[in-house]
Design a protein around this motif. Structure first.
Motif, PDB file in Angstrom:
ATOM      1  N   ALA A  71       0.832  -1.204   0.000  1.00 13.02           N
ATOM      2  CA  ALA A  71       0.000   0.000   0.000  1.00 13.02           C
ATOM      3  C   ALA A  71       0.867   1.254   0.000  1.00 13.02           C
ATOM      4  O   ALA A  71       0.538   2.261  -0.643  1.00 13.02           O
ATOM      5  CB  ALA A  71      -0.920  -0.007   1.216  1.00 13.02           C
ATOM      6  N   ILE A  72       1.984   1.213   0.731  1.00 12.50           N
ATOM      7  CA  ILE A  72       2.893   2.360   0.752  1.00 12.50           C
ATOM      8  C   ILE A  72       3.528   2.559  -0.619  1.00 12.50           C
ATOM      9  O   ILE A  72       3.570   3.679  -1.155  1.00 12.50           O
ATOM     10  CB  ILE A  72       3.967   2.161   1.838  1.00 12.50           C
ATOM     11  N   ASN A  73       4.021   1.477  -1.213  1.00 15.07           N
ATOM     12  CA  ASN A  73       4.589   1.593  -2.564  1.00 15.07           C
ATOM     13  C   ASN A  73       3.531   2.076  -3.558  1.00 15.07           C
ATOM     14  O   ASN A  73       3.822   2.891  -4.439  1.00 15.07           O
ATOM     15  CB  ASN A  73       5.143   0.244  -3.018  1.00 15.07           C
ATOM     16  N   ALA A  74       2.310   1.578  -3.406  1.00 14.38           N
ATOM     17  CA  ALA A  74       1.231   2.000  -4.304  1.00 14.38           C
ATOM     18  C   ALA A  74       0.964   3.491  -4.172  1.00 14.38           C
ATOM     19  O   ALA A  74       0.736   4.191  -5.168  1.00 14.38           O
ATOM     20  CB  ALA A  74      -0.043   1.206  -3.996  1.00 14.38           C
TER      21      ALA A  74
ATOM     22  N   LEU B  20       5.677   7.604  10.035  1.00 12.52           N
ATOM     23  CA  LEU B  20       5.178   7.190   8.723  1.00 12.52           C
ATOM     24  C   LEU B  20       4.191   8.209   8.171  1.00 12.52           C
ATOM     25  O   LEU B  20       4.207   8.521   6.975  1.00 12.52           O
ATOM     26  CB  LEU B  20       4.522   5.813   8.798  1.00 12.52           C
ATOM     27  N   ARG B  21       3.315   8.738   9.017  1.00 14.70           N
ATOM     28  CA  ARG B  21       2.378   9.761   8.549  1.00 14.70           C
ATOM     29  C   ARG B  21       3.145  10.962   7.979  1.00 14.70           C
ATOM     30  O   ARG B  21       2.810  11.454   6.904  1.00 14.70           O
ATOM     31  CB  ARG B  21       1.458  10.210   9.687  1.00 14.70           C
ATOM     32  N   SER B  22       4.164  11.413   8.681  1.00 18.32           N
ATOM     33  CA  SER B  22       4.958  12.543   8.196  1.00 18.32           C
ATOM     34  C   SER B  22       5.627  12.215   6.870  1.00 18.32           C
ATOM     35  O   SER B  22       5.676  13.050   5.952  1.00 18.32           O
ATOM     36  CB  SER B  22       6.011  12.933   9.237  1.00 18.32           C
ATOM     37  N   THR B  23       6.134  10.991   6.745  1.00 16.55           N
ATOM     38  CA  THR B  23       6.791  10.571   5.494  1.00 16.55           C
ATOM     39  C   THR B  23       5.801  10.554   4.337  1.00 16.55           C
ATOM     40  O   THR B  23       6.098  11.038   3.241  1.00 16.55           O
ATOM     41  CB  THR B  23       7.424   9.182   5.679  1.00 16.55           C
ATOM     42  N   LEU B  24       4.620   9.997   4.578  1.00 14.14           N
ATOM     43  CA  LEU B  24       3.607   9.943   3.521  1.00 14.14           C
ATOM     44  C   LEU B  24       3.160  11.347   3.117  1.00 14.14           C
ATOM     45  O   LEU B  24       2.998  11.633   1.915  1.00 14.14           O
ATOM     46  CB  LEU B  24       2.402   9.129   3.994  1.00 14.14           C
ATOM     47  N   GLU B  25       2.960  12.223   4.083  1.00 10.63           N
ATOM     48  CA  GLU B  25       2.529  13.587   3.768  1.00 10.63           C
ATOM     49  C   GLU B  25       3.588  14.330   2.965  1.00 10.63           C
ATOM     50  O   GLU B  25       3.256  15.208   2.148  1.00 10.63           O
ATOM     51  CB  GLU B  25       2.213  14.337   5.059  1.00 10.63           C
ATOM     52  N   ARG B  26       4.845  13.972   3.151  1.00 12.74           N
ATOM     53  CA  ARG B  26       5.927  14.640   2.421  1.00 12.74           C
ATOM     54  C   ARG B  26       6.144  14.063   1.026  1.00 12.74           C
ATOM     55  O   ARG B  26       6.446  14.804   0.087  1.00 12.74           O
ATOM     56  CB  ARG B  26       7.224  14.533   3.230  1.00 12.74           C
ATOM     57  N   LEU B  27       5.983  12.759   0.883  1.00 11.44           N
ATOM     58  CA  LEU B  27       6.343  12.104  -0.379  1.00 11.44           C
ATOM     59  C   LEU B  27       5.160  11.790  -1.289  1.00 11.44           C
ATOM     60  O   LEU B  27       5.357  11.436  -2.452  1.00 11.44           O
ATOM     61  CB  LEU B  27       7.099  10.799  -0.085  1.00 11.44           C
TER      62      LEU B  27
ATOM     63  N   GLY C 124      -6.618   9.359   2.313  1.00 10.20           N
ATOM     64  CA  GLY C 124      -5.657  10.149   3.070  1.00 10.20           C
ATOM     65  C   GLY C 124      -4.567   9.261   3.631  1.00 10.20           C
ATOM     66  O   GLY C 124      -4.600   8.030   3.460  1.00 10.20           O
ATOM     67  N   PRO C 125      -3.579   9.831   4.321  1.00 13.56           N
ATOM     68  CA  PRO C 125      -2.499   9.013   4.899  1.00 13.56           C
ATOM     69  C   PRO C 125      -3.019   7.905   5.814  1.00 13.56           C
ATOM     70  O   PRO C 125      -2.423   6.823   5.887  1.00 13.56           O
ATOM     71  CB  PRO C 125      -1.676  10.041   5.698  1.00 13.56           C
ATOM     72  N   GLU C 126      -4.139   8.165   6.500  1.00 15.42           N
ATOM     73  CA  GLU C 126      -4.659   7.178   7.442  1.00 15.42           C
ATOM     74  C   GLU C 126      -5.060   5.871   6.767  1.00 15.42           C
ATOM     75  O   GLU C 126      -4.985   4.794   7.372  1.00 15.42           O
ATOM     76  CB  GLU C 126      -5.846   7.759   8.228  1.00 15.42           C
ATOM     77  N   HIS C 127      -5.479   5.929   5.503  1.00 12.97           N
ATOM     78  CA  HIS C 127      -5.882   4.695   4.819  1.00 12.97           C
ATOM     79  C   HIS C 127      -4.670   3.817   4.519  1.00 12.97           C
ATOM     80  O   HIS C 127      -4.741   2.585   4.630  1.00 12.97           O
ATOM     81  CB  HIS C 127      -6.633   5.043   3.526  1.00 12.97           C
ATOM     82  N   ILE C 128      -3.561   4.438   4.143  1.00 12.70           N
ATOM     83  CA  ILE C 128      -2.338   3.670   3.891  1.00 12.70           C
ATOM     84  C   ILE C 128      -1.805   3.108   5.201  1.00 12.70           C
ATOM     85  O   ILE C 128      -1.379   1.958   5.284  1.00 12.70           O
ATOM     86  CB  ILE C 128      -1.284   4.541   3.182  1.00 12.70           C
ATOM     87  N   MET C 129      -1.845   3.922   6.261  1.00  7.82           N
ATOM     88  CA  MET C 129      -1.367   3.474   7.560  1.00  7.82           C
ATOM     89  C   MET C 129      -2.224   2.340   8.110  1.00  7.82           C
ATOM     90  O   MET C 129      -1.713   1.403   8.740  1.00  7.82           O
ATOM     91  CB  MET C 129      -1.340   4.649   8.531  1.00  7.82           C
ATOM     92  N   ALA C 130      -3.534   2.386   7.872  1.00  9.37           N
ATOM     93  CA  ALA C 130      -4.414   1.304   8.302  1.00  9.37           C
ATOM     94  C   ALA C 130      -4.056   0.005   7.604  1.00  9.37           C
ATOM     95  O   ALA C 130      -4.030  -1.073   8.221  1.00  9.37           O
ATOM     96  CB  ALA C 130      -5.870   1.670   8.024  1.00  9.37           C
ATOM     97  N   SER C 131      -3.749   0.083   6.327  1.00  6.94           N
ATOM     98  CA  SER C 131      -3.402  -1.112   5.556  1.00  6.94           C
ATOM     99  C   SER C 131      -2.135  -1.773   6.076  1.00  6.94           C
ATOM    100  O   SER C 131      -1.946  -2.981   5.914  1.00  6.94           O
ATOM    101  CB  SER C 131      -3.230  -0.749   4.075  1.00  6.94           C
ATOM    102  N   GLY C 132      -1.250  -0.982   6.726  1.00  7.00           N
ATOM    103  CA  GLY C 132       0.013  -1.512   7.214  1.00  7.00           C
ATOM    104  C   GLY C 132       0.109  -1.615   8.722  1.00  7.00           C
ATOM    105  O   GLY C 132       1.207  -1.807   9.262  1.00  7.00           O
ATOM    106  N   ALA C 133      -1.015  -1.518   9.439  1.00 10.72           N
ATOM    107  CA  ALA C 133      -0.990  -1.531  10.904  1.00 10.72           C
ATOM    108  C   ALA C 133      -1.001  -2.971  11.415  1.00 10.72           C
ATOM    109  O   ALA C 133      -2.011  -3.486  11.903  1.00 10.72           O
ATOM    110  CB  ALA C 133      -2.194  -0.755  11.452  1.00 10.72           C
ATOM    111  N   LEU C 134       0.142  -3.633  11.330  1.00 11.05           N
ATOM    112  CA  LEU C 134       0.238  -5.045  11.700  1.00 11.05           C
ATOM    113  C   LEU C 134       0.389  -5.195  13.211  1.00 11.05           C
ATOM    114  O   LEU C 134       1.365  -4.732  13.792  1.00 11.05           O
ATOM    115  CB  LEU C 134       1.434  -5.695  10.995  1.00 11.05           C
TER     116      LEU C 134
END
Length: 420
Positions: free
Chosen positions: A97-100, A184-191, A227-237
């Motif tokens: 999800a992050i790569n996507a 991770l949220r900060s990284t996603l918001e930046r990239l 939003g960033p929260e959807h990507i973070m949810a997908s990776g919240a292991l």
């Protein structure tokens, strides 16, 4: 490098260096699946990729979860980015999800740059070790770097909680997870440009699991704002990471139920001929382990492989059943074929061809069960190079996307390299 493997779908045709399974033919007919939106699909321009003609209306990139192994997917995309047409859909789970998001959330000219930025960031933790020279040193190198990630976190991704969960107040995120993913949220918001994702220039889907119900949920920019929260949810292991709450519901990593969004893509691919590039990070097949570390690694492979081959087999079986239905309808008297229920069944049985190129990361024999959280720079570069090599190998193979003798159906091109 040898390529091998038994056919996963029947009937099958073996090719040198690459296995192509062709099955589930459906007679060529007008129109498409009536269950899908009725927007007509314009004919695709025919391009060449290597020696193959690329005449697909849609290209989907399907990315499995796998933590640090996700650099393999970045290497695959480096080769895919040279295609004359970009993917129209990218779907992922967890690190996929992050790569996507890095792909869909940037213009074509910046996607590789952003992937490099992310993977260089998360592999920047200093363990004090340089890449080993001798083979005998690699397992120690992997173990030390994995321990560093566990003890100190991963830059731009997660940091350890202090005090640990046992000393935290019940009912808080800190009480049910060992790490905080605020970096991770900060990284996603930046990239990632989330406005670009939500413009729907490229379809984007990520899988998660609803904690209360245990059901898989896909966040899709065709159905909601991402939003960033959807990507973070997908990776919240769990238990490493806390669930992510979105609109009052808590979500964990989609890999808990299914580590690949392949079935979601197959079920929602629409009416055009589709090329799906499925990139898996865990292999369902492997050798019998000989020690405890190998046993733990093998258990993780089986758990997170998500039986992708079973999904492709089921897709082919479904296609064959639809073919049978259409043949039976052809035998009905004309007056019966005008029945609304028969027409609905006929429309639902008309589905376009899908080519599935299946790439699987094959664990090097010197890697440990910590391979999905070993974020050293040297290992990241090895994974990236492996993805680039395997994708280029598939393109260079003369039988890749070789036209099927079937009018419609499912074709699976299964790349399974053997590593030393």
């Amino acid at each position: 490098m040898a390529i091998s493997g038994k056919p996963s779908v029947s009937p099958a045709r073996k090719t040198k260096g690459l296995r192509a399974d062709r099955s589930g033919a459906v007679p060529a007919r007008a129109n498409g699946n009536a269950a899908i939106a009725a927007t007509p699909v314009p004919p695709a321009s025919v391009h060449r990729v290597g020696k193959a003609k690329l005449d697909h209306e849609h290209i989907a990139l399907v990315l499995q979860g796998g933590g640090a192994l996700g650099a393999y997917q970045a290497g695959v995309f480096e080769v895919l980015s040279q295609f004359p047409r970009e993917p129209h859909w990218v779907a992922g789970v967890s690190i996929g999800a992050i790569n996507a998001a890095l792909i869909a959330g940037n213009p074509p000219a910046r996607r590789l740059e952003r992937l490099h930025a992310f993977w260089n960031l998360v592999s920047s933790s200093a363990s004090g070790l340089i890449a080993p020279v001798h083979e005998t040193q690699w397992q120690s190198f992997h173990q030390i770097n994995a321990t560093v990630a566990m003890a100190f976190g991963v830059p731009g991704f997660y940091v350890p909680r202090f005090p640990p969960p046992a000393l935290q107040m019940h009912g808080t995120d800190a009480a049910i997870s060992y790490y905080d993913t605020a970096p991770l949220r900060s990284t996603l918001e930046r990239l990632v440009d989330f406005d670009r994702i939500n413009s729907k220039a490229m379809r984007f889907s990520v899988g998660a699991v609803q904690v209360r119900t245990g059901n898989t949920v896909y966040f899709d920019n065709h159905h909601q704002r991402i939003g960033p929260e959807h990507i973070m949810a997908s990776g919240a292991l769990p238990p490493a990471f806390a669930p992510v709450v979105i609109e009052g519901e808590a979500y964990w990593d989609g890999g808990i139920v299914s580590n690949t969004p392949l079935q979601y893509v197959l079920d929602n691919r629409g009416k055009g001929k589709t090329l799906a590039v499925q990139v898996d990070l865990f292999s369902a097949r492997g050798d019998l382990p000989t020690n405890m570390a190998a046993a733990m690694a093998r258990q993780k492979d089986i758990q997170y492989s998500s039986r992708t081959r079973m999904s492709t087999t089921m897709a082919a079986e479904t296609q064959r059943h639809k073919c049978t239905v259409l043949r039976l309808i052809d035998k009905l008297p004309p007056e019966m074929r005008q029945d609304p229920e028969v027409q609905a069944l006929e429309a639902a049985s008309r589905t376009p061809h899908v080519d599935i190129v299946h790439l699987i990361y094959r664990q090097n024999r010197l890697e440990l069960d910590s391979k999905d959280y070993e974020f050293s720079r040297a290992t990241m570069q090895m994974h990236w190079a492996a993805g680039r090599r395997d994708m280029q190998m598939s393109i260079d193979n003369p039988d890749w996307l070789k036209p099927s003798t079937l009018d419609d159906g499912v074709t699976v091109y299964d790349l399974t390299p053997k590593l030393p």
